[in-house]
Design an enzyme around this catalytic site. Structure first.
Site, PDB file in Angstrom:
ATOM      1  N   GLU A  68      42.516  -8.063   4.804  1.00  0.00           N
ATOM      2  CA  GLU A  68      43.420  -9.130   4.267  1.00  0.00           C
ATOM      3  C   GLU A  68      43.352 -10.372   4.867  1.00  0.00           C
ATOM      4  O   GLU A  68      42.990 -10.675   6.194  1.00  0.00           O
ATOM      5  CB  GLU A  68      44.787  -8.512   4.412  1.00  0.00           C
ATOM      6  CG  GLU A  68      45.840  -9.424   3.992  1.00  0.00           C
ATOM      7  CD  GLU A  68      47.404  -8.983   3.912  1.00  0.00           C
ATOM      8  OE1 GLU A  68      48.312  -9.567   3.771  1.00  0.00           O
ATOM      9  OE2 GLU A  68      47.470  -7.699   4.023  1.00  0.00           O
ATOM     10  N   GLU A  93      43.793 -13.954  10.489  1.00  0.00           N
ATOM     11  CA  GLU A  93      44.914 -15.064  10.336  1.00  0.00           C
ATOM     12  C   GLU A  93      44.328 -16.196  11.621  1.00  0.00           C
ATOM     13  O   GLU A  93      44.091 -15.738  12.381  1.00  0.00           O
ATOM     14  CB  GLU A  93      46.008 -14.267  10.857  1.00  0.00           C
ATOM     15  CG  GLU A  93      47.495 -15.431  11.006  1.00  0.00           C
ATOM     16  CD  GLU A  93      47.491 -16.205   9.531  1.00  0.00           C
ATOM     17  OE1 GLU A  93      47.286 -17.249   9.576  1.00  0.00           O
ATOM     18  OE2 GLU A  93      47.691 -15.456   8.471  1.00  0.00           O
ATOM     19  N   ASP A 120      38.463 -18.365  11.303  1.00  0.00           N
ATOM     20  CA  ASP A 120      38.555 -18.767   9.583  1.00  0.00           C
ATOM     21  C   ASP A 120      37.997 -17.624   9.181  1.00  0.00           C
ATOM     22  O   ASP A 120      37.055 -17.155   9.420  1.00  0.00           O
ATOM     23  CB  ASP A 120      37.615 -20.157   9.885  1.00  0.00           C
ATOM     24  CG  ASP A 120      37.375 -20.688   8.274  1.00  0.00           C
ATOM     25  OD1 ASP A 120      37.821 -20.044   7.229  1.00  0.00           O
ATOM     26  OD2 ASP A 120      36.603 -21.552   8.251  1.00  0.00           O
ATOM     27  N   ASP A 143      48.298 -20.664   0.484  1.00  0.00           N
ATOM     28  CA  ASP A 143      48.950 -21.939   0.289  1.00  0.00           C
ATOM     29  C   ASP A 143      48.472 -22.248  -1.326  1.00  0.00           C
ATOM     30  O   ASP A 143      47.138 -22.472  -1.687  1.00  0.00           O
ATOM     31  CB  ASP A 143      48.457 -22.721   1.052  1.00  0.00           C
ATOM     32  CG  ASP A 143      48.970 -24.190   1.222  1.00  0.00           C
ATOM     33  OD1 ASP A 143      49.442 -24.569   0.077  1.00  0.00           O
ATOM     34  OD2 ASP A 143      49.153 -24.631   2.299  1.00  0.00           O
ATOM     35  N   LYS A 147      49.904 -29.965  -5.508  1.00  0.00           N
ATOM     36  CA  LYS A 147      49.655 -31.168  -5.734  1.00  0.00           C
ATOM     37  C   LYS A 147      48.156 -31.333  -6.506  1.00  0.00           C
ATOM     38  O   LYS A 147      47.273 -30.678  -5.812  1.00  0.00           O
ATOM     39  CB  LYS A 147      49.689 -32.169  -4.862  1.00  0.00           C
ATOM     40  CG  LYS A 147      51.192 -32.507  -4.112  1.00  0.00           C
ATOM     41  CD  LYS A 147      51.030 -33.414  -3.300  1.00  0.00           C
ATOM     42  CE  LYS A 147      52.462 -33.905  -2.525  1.00  0.00           C
ATOM     43  NZ  LYS A 147      52.780 -34.811  -1.643  1.00  0.00           N
ATOM     44  N   THR A 216      57.974  -7.785   0.360  1.00  0.00           N
ATOM     45  CA  THR A 216      58.555  -8.636   1.527  1.00  0.00           C
ATOM     46  C   THR A 216      59.829  -8.860   1.375  1.00  0.00           C
ATOM     47  O   THR A 216      60.479  -9.019   0.327  1.00  0.00           O
ATOM     48  CB  THR A 216      57.519 -10.081   1.967  1.00  0.00           C
ATOM     49  OG1 THR A 216      57.597 -10.841   0.700  1.00  0.00           O
ATOM     50  CG2 THR A 216      56.166  -9.652   1.759  1.00  0.00           C
ATOM     51  N   LYS A 217      60.445  -9.383   2.521  1.00  0.00           N
ATOM     52  CA  LYS A 217      61.927  -9.916   2.372  1.00  0.00           C
ATOM     53  C   LYS A 217      62.025 -11.067   1.624  1.00  0.00           C
ATOM     54  O   LYS A 217      62.814 -11.313   0.840  1.00  0.00           O
ATOM     55  CB  LYS A 217      62.441 -10.204   3.920  1.00  0.00           C
ATOM     56  CG  LYS A 217      62.744  -8.802   4.599  1.00  0.00           C
ATOM     57  CD  LYS A 217      63.014  -9.150   6.331  1.00  0.00           C
ATOM     58  CE  LYS A 217      63.086  -8.109   6.940  1.00  0.00           C
ATOM     59  NZ  LYS A 217      63.510  -8.452   8.616  1.00  0.00           N
ATOM     60  N   PHE A 218      60.994 -12.021   1.804  1.00  0.00           N
ATOM     61  CA  PHE A 218      61.035 -13.327   1.215  1.00  0.00           C
ATOM     62  C   PHE A 218      60.748 -13.030  -0.366  1.00  0.00           C
ATOM     63  O   PHE A 218      61.746 -13.642  -0.987  1.00  0.00           O
ATOM     64  CB  PHE A 218      59.628 -14.128   1.586  1.00  0.00           C
ATOM     65  CG  PHE A 218      59.292 -15.111   1.018  1.00  0.00           C
ATOM     66  CD1 PHE A 218      59.936 -16.394   0.970  1.00  0.00           C
ATOM     67  CD2 PHE A 218      58.436 -15.153  -0.155  1.00  0.00           C
ATOM     68  CE1 PHE A 218      59.487 -17.386   0.190  1.00  0.00           C
ATOM     69  CE2 PHE A 218      57.794 -16.143  -1.059  1.00  0.00           C
ATOM     70  CZ  PHE A 218      58.545 -17.354  -0.889  1.00  0.00           C
ATOM     71  N   GLU A 219      60.035 -12.094  -0.703  1.00  0.00           N
ATOM     72  CA  GLU A 219      59.921 -11.834  -2.177  1.00  0.00           C
ATOM     73  C   GLU A 219      61.301 -11.130  -2.657  1.00  0.00           C
ATOM     74  O   GLU A 219      61.441 -11.405  -3.779  1.00  0.00           O
ATOM     75  CB  GLU A 219      58.678 -10.694  -2.459  1.00  0.00           C
ATOM     76  CG  GLU A 219      58.196 -10.547  -3.642  1.00  0.00           C
ATOM     77  CD  GLU A 219      56.812  -9.613  -3.801  1.00  0.00           C
ATOM     78  OE1 GLU A 219      56.554  -9.201  -4.871  1.00  0.00           O
ATOM     79  OE2 GLU A 219      56.332  -9.358  -2.546  1.00  0.00           O
TER      80      GLU A 219
END
EC number: 2.1.1.33
Length: 238
Positions: A68, A93, A120, A143, A147, A216-219
């Site tokens: 991952e 990460e 990286d 990310d 823009k 996920t909690k966010f999802e």
């Protein structure tokens, strides 16, 4: 723990500035995260070296390996490793607090089939992962660089798709997820044009969230608010 990236210089000794797909927002380590790194790194940490890992030596067994890229705080990665003890997991990460949190959660969960890089991901993939060695590569909620002038920073580009293809076994899967619909369309466009892949979607677009990717909690909060999430899964066929 080594630096998250290796400096590169040209023949004249001039520093080569790379376009990065991440921004380093270090943040402060909590005491628990720092303690987890100190205590768990010797067993779960992987120090970057520009030589291919011997996965059998790293995990002490032969098993399918899932990698991952950008696991955030690591909660879902630890859950996946716990739910699939028959598989090996490697997480990459660049944010140190996330590494500490992941190691802490893994220790509490008693997970032994997980290893972690603080480096990286592009360098790890290019140099430390052998070609044809991975069963699945996961890229969840990268990310989106929404823009237009920043689109070149998006990690999913033609060259990246080819790098992932090389690292997957035949039959291995590149699994992406994003909560930005426009980025999912960009991912689909890149992957449909990439050599050696087959979309696992029945209609040639996205797939339902597979069972192996935890919600996920966010999802879950996003779902309640009516926000979408798009999963794409492409199998290496050549």
């Amino acid at each position: 723990m080594s630096e998250v990236t290796t400096a590169e210089f040209n023949e004249e000794g001039k520093y080569l500035r790379k376009i990065r797909s991440f921004v380093l927002r270090e943040g402060r380590l909590t005491k628990g995260q720092a303690q987890a790194i100190e205590s768990q790194w010797p067993t779960m940490g992987l120090d970057y070296s520009p030589a291919p890992l011997n996965l059998s030596d790293v995990f002490g067994r032969e098993a399918d390996t899932v990698l991952e890229i950008g696991f955030g705080m690591g909660a879902s990665l630890v859950q996946m490793a716990k739910d699939a003890p028959e598989q090996n997991f490697i997480g990459i990460e660049v944010h140190k607090p996330g590494v500490g949190s992941c190691l802490s959660d893994a220790a509490i969960a008693g997970v032994t089939n997980l290893r972690v890089y603080h480096h990286d991901a592009m360098e790890v993939l290019e140099h430390a992962i052998a070609d044809g060695s991975l069963a699945r590569v996961q890229l969840f909620f990268p990310d989106p660089w929404h823009k237009k002038r920043h689109h070149k920073r998006r990690i999913v580009q033609a060259e990246f798709a080819e790098l992932i293809r090389r690292k997957l076994k035949i039959g291995g899967v590149f699994h992406m997820a994003t909560d930005w619909e426009e980025y999912s369309e960009h991912m689909l466009e890149v992957m449909q044009a990439a050599h050696g892949y087959q979309n696992q979607s029945s209609d040639g677009t996205v797939v339902p969230r597979p069972d192996h990717r935890p919600l996920t909690k966010f999802e879950a909060r996003g779902h309640r608010l009516g926000h979408g999430v798009w999963d794409l899964m492409f199998e290496r066929i050549a």
